[in-house]
Scaffold this motif. Structure first.
Motif, PDB file in Angstrom:
ATOM      1  N   TRP A 107      19.665 -19.897 -56.716  1.00 46.91           N
ATOM      2  CA  TRP A 107      19.396 -21.073 -57.561  1.00 46.91           C
ATOM      3  C   TRP A 107      19.953 -22.354 -56.939  1.00 46.91           C
ATOM      4  N   PHE A 108      20.333 -22.283 -55.691  1.00 46.24           N
ATOM      5  CA  PHE A 108      21.005 -23.391 -55.019  1.00 46.24           C
ATOM      6  C   PHE A 108      20.186 -24.678 -55.029  1.00 46.24           C
ATOM      7  N   GLN A 109      20.889 -25.804 -55.352  1.00 45.34           N
ATOM      8  CA  GLN A 109      20.317 -27.135 -55.251  1.00 45.34           C
ATOM      9  C   GLN A 109      21.262 -27.984 -54.397  1.00 45.34           C
ATOM     10  N   PRO A 110      20.739 -28.717 -53.391  1.00 49.16           N
ATOM     11  CA  PRO A 110      21.609 -29.426 -52.451  1.00 49.16           C
ATOM     12  C   PRO A 110      22.113 -30.774 -52.959  1.00 49.16           C
ATOM     13  N   ASP A 111      22.270 -30.924 -54.252  1.00 47.57           N
ATOM     14  CA  ASP A 111      22.745 -32.200 -54.798  1.00 47.57           C
ATOM     15  C   ASP A 111      23.518 -31.955 -56.078  1.00 47.57           C
ATOM     16  N   THR A 112      24.326 -32.928 -56.461  1.00 47.18           N
ATOM     17  CA  THR A 112      25.025 -32.927 -57.750  1.00 47.18           C
ATOM     18  C   THR A 112      24.768 -34.274 -58.420  1.00 47.18           C
ATOM     19  N   SER A 113      24.880 -34.304 -59.729  1.00 47.23           N
ATOM     20  CA  SER A 113      24.613 -35.547 -60.464  1.00 47.23           C
ATOM     21  C   SER A 113      25.568 -36.658 -60.094  1.00 47.23           C
ATOM     22  N   PHE A 114      26.817 -36.293 -59.778  1.00 45.95           N
ATOM     23  CA  PHE A 114      27.826 -37.277 -59.396  1.00 45.95           C
ATOM     24  C   PHE A 114      28.234 -37.024 -57.950  1.00 45.95           C
ATOM     25  N   PRO A 128      36.976 -27.937 -57.597  1.00 44.11           N
ATOM     26  CA  PRO A 128      36.797 -27.484 -58.976  1.00 44.11           C
ATOM     27  C   PRO A 128      36.115 -28.564 -59.812  1.00 44.11           C
ATOM     28  N   PHE A 129      34.930 -28.259 -60.312  1.00 45.34           N
ATOM     29  CA  PHE A 129      34.256 -29.172 -61.227  1.00 45.34           C
ATOM     30  C   PHE A 129      33.495 -28.384 -62.283  1.00 45.34           C
ATOM     31  N   VAL A 130      33.236 -29.050 -63.406  1.00 46.58           N
ATOM     32  CA  VAL A 130      32.483 -28.444 -64.497  1.00 46.58           C
ATOM     33  C   VAL A 130      31.151 -29.158 -64.642  1.00 46.58           C
ATOM     34  N   VAL A 131      30.239 -28.473 -65.299  1.00 47.43           N
ATOM     35  CA  VAL A 131      28.904 -29.005 -65.554  1.00 47.43           C
ATOM     36  C   VAL A 131      28.784 -29.302 -67.042  1.00 47.43           C
ATOM     37  N   ILE A 146      33.001 -39.358 -72.143  1.00 49.45           N
ATOM     38  CA  ILE A 146      33.024 -38.478 -70.981  1.00 49.45           C
ATOM     39  C   ILE A 146      32.072 -39.041 -69.935  1.00 49.45           C
ATOM     40  N   LYS A 147      32.469 -38.972 -68.672  1.00 45.85           N
ATOM     41  CA  LYS A 147      31.648 -39.502 -67.574  1.00 45.85           C
ATOM     42  C   LYS A 147      31.871 -38.653 -66.332  1.00 45.85           C
ATOM     43  N   GLY A 148      31.110 -38.937 -65.294  1.00 42.72           N
ATOM     44  CA  GLY A 148      31.360 -38.282 -64.027  1.00 42.72           C
ATOM     45  C   GLY A 148      32.760 -38.604 -63.546  1.00 42.72           C
ATOM     46  N   GLY A 149      33.517 -37.581 -63.172  1.00 44.55           N
ATOM     47  CA  GLY A 149      34.905 -37.775 -62.749  1.00 44.55           C
ATOM     48  C   GLY A 149      35.911 -37.620 -63.863  1.00 44.55           C
ATOM     49  N   ILE A 203      38.212 -28.036 -72.016  1.00 43.59           N
ATOM     50  CA  ILE A 203      38.740 -29.212 -72.718  1.00 43.59           C
ATOM     51  C   ILE A 203      38.512 -30.416 -71.816  1.00 43.59           C
ATOM     52  N   LEU A 204      37.721 -31.383 -72.285  1.00 44.25           N
ATOM     53  CA  LEU A 204      37.401 -32.579 -71.506  1.00 44.25           C
ATOM     54  C   LEU A 204      38.096 -33.772 -72.133  1.00 44.25           C
ATOM     55  N   PHE A 205      38.843 -34.504 -71.332  1.00 47.00           N
ATOM     56  CA  PHE A 205      39.651 -35.603 -71.837  1.00 47.00           C
ATOM     57  C   PHE A 205      38.857 -36.908 -71.859  1.00 47.00           C
ATOM     58  N   LYS A 206      38.784 -37.510 -73.033  1.00 49.16           N
ATOM     59  CA  LYS A 206      38.011 -38.733 -73.233  1.00 49.16           C
ATOM     60  C   LYS A 206      38.597 -39.893 -72.427  1.00 49.16           C
ATOM     61  N   GLY A 207      37.707 -40.729 -71.905  1.00 52.26           N
ATOM     62  CA  GLY A 207      38.134 -41.955 -71.240  1.00 52.26           C
ATOM     63  C   GLY A 207      38.842 -41.759 -69.925  1.00 52.26           C
ATOM     64  N   SER A 208      38.879 -40.543 -69.403  1.00 51.74           N
ATOM     65  CA  SER A 208      39.571 -40.283 -68.140  1.00 51.74           C
ATOM     66  C   SER A 208      38.587 -40.376 -66.979  1.00 51.74           C
ATOM     67  N   GLU A 209      39.115 -40.645 -65.781  1.00 50.85           N
ATOM     68  CA  GLU A 209      38.279 -40.668 -64.586  1.00 50.85           C
ATOM     69  C   GLU A 209      39.172 -40.562 -63.353  1.00 50.85           C
ATOM     70  N   VAL A 210      38.806 -39.670 -62.449  1.00 51.40           N
ATOM     71  CA  VAL A 210      39.562 -39.454 -61.225  1.00 51.40           C
ATOM     72  C   VAL A 210      38.966 -40.291 -60.101  1.00 51.40           C
ATOM     73  N   HIS A 211      39.838 -40.957 -59.364  1.00 51.29           N
ATOM     74  CA  HIS A 211      39.417 -41.743 -58.191  1.00 51.29           C
ATOM     75  C   HIS A 211      40.224 -41.299 -56.982  1.00 51.29           C
ATOM     76  N   PRO A 212      39.556 -40.882 -55.888  1.00 50.91           N
ATOM     77  CA  PRO A 212      38.130 -40.581 -55.807  1.00 50.91           C
ATOM     78  C   PRO A 212      37.832 -39.253 -56.492  1.00 50.91           C
TER      79      PRO A 212
END
Length: 234
Positions: A107-114, A128-131, A146-149, A203-212
């Motif tokens: 089912w491999f796709q060579p791209d991610t949304s973010f 490690p990332f979640v969908v 919630i957003k990418g990152g 558990i997804l934390f609201k308003g958070s974002e990792v850089h990079p």
């Protein structure tokens, strides 16, 4: 300096006398709560799971864990986070690697949304990332902050792994995470045979974002801080 030290000691002594004056049950409660709120170490899986035992549903319906399953998974809201409990299907999408490619994953796709900071797809083998489900009539992740990152705590069998929101999936299905997430949780990460049929908490934390976004170390550091805040505020 000596005067300030004396003032601090006097104030501390007064505080200790005040605690000593409390009934035994109240003193015990103070002692049991204070370390949890002030600790700087990692938050345990038990501490996090204790805060997500019930569900205040914020989604307009429920998700399936795969196309053939019944819709049984709601998105729940808490102070500072959203969460759900589901399975974990292995995602190998993104940058082609030894473990994630068209031969290892049908089912491999060579791209991610973010994307990474260099605009390349994320590496499911390394990061490690979640969908999250694509926005739809059930729920729109962006409406919950919630957003990418954004940082996610993924919990399985009393182990916590901090990940980022790295991809979007079908609008009616949830319960997916990267090869690296599964491996860090001690699961078989093989896209064909791995994952878990149930027992995974996201558990997804609201308003958070990792850089990079590709910095797992940054996700862990921010995740630890947000997890402590989550436990203290719920």
């Amino acid at each position: 300096m000596r005067t300030r030290t004396f003032a601090f000691a006097a104030a501390s002594g007064a505080a200790l006398l005040a605690v000593a004056a409390l009934p035994a049950t109240a003193r015990d409660a103070r002692r049991s709560v204070a370390p949890a709120l002030s600790a700087e170490g990692p938050v345990s899986a038990a501490d996090l799971l204790g805060k997500v035992e019930g569900c205040s549903q914020i989604s307009q319906g429920k998700y399936r864990t795969d196309a053939q399953a019944a819709a049984t998974v709601p998105v729940c809201g808490k102070n500072g986070a959203v969460f759900w409990k589901a399975d974990l299907d292995i995602v190998c999408d993104g940058r082609t690697s030894r473990a994630c490619n068209r031969k290892t994953d049908p089912w491999f796709q060579p791209d991610t949304s973010f994307h990474q900071s260099d605009d390349q797809p994320l590496s499911a083998e390394k990061l490690p990332f979640v969908v999250v489900p694509s926005p739809g009539p059930i729920w729109n992740y962006a409406s919950s902050g919630i957003k990418g990152g954004s940082v996610a705590a993924v919990i399985y069998r009393n182990k916590v792994v901090y990940a980022v929101v790295g991809d979007t999936g079908p609008s009616g299905i949830t319960g997916e995470a990267s090869y690296a997430t599964a491996k860090a949780l001690g699961m078989d990460p093989d896209p064909k045979t791995g994952g878990a049929d149930s027992g995974v908490t996201y558990i997804l934390f609201k308003g958070s974002e990792v850089h990079p976004i590709e910095s797992h170390g940054a996700a862990v550091r921010l995740g630890n801080r947000l997890a402590r805040r989550f436990v203290a505020n719920n």
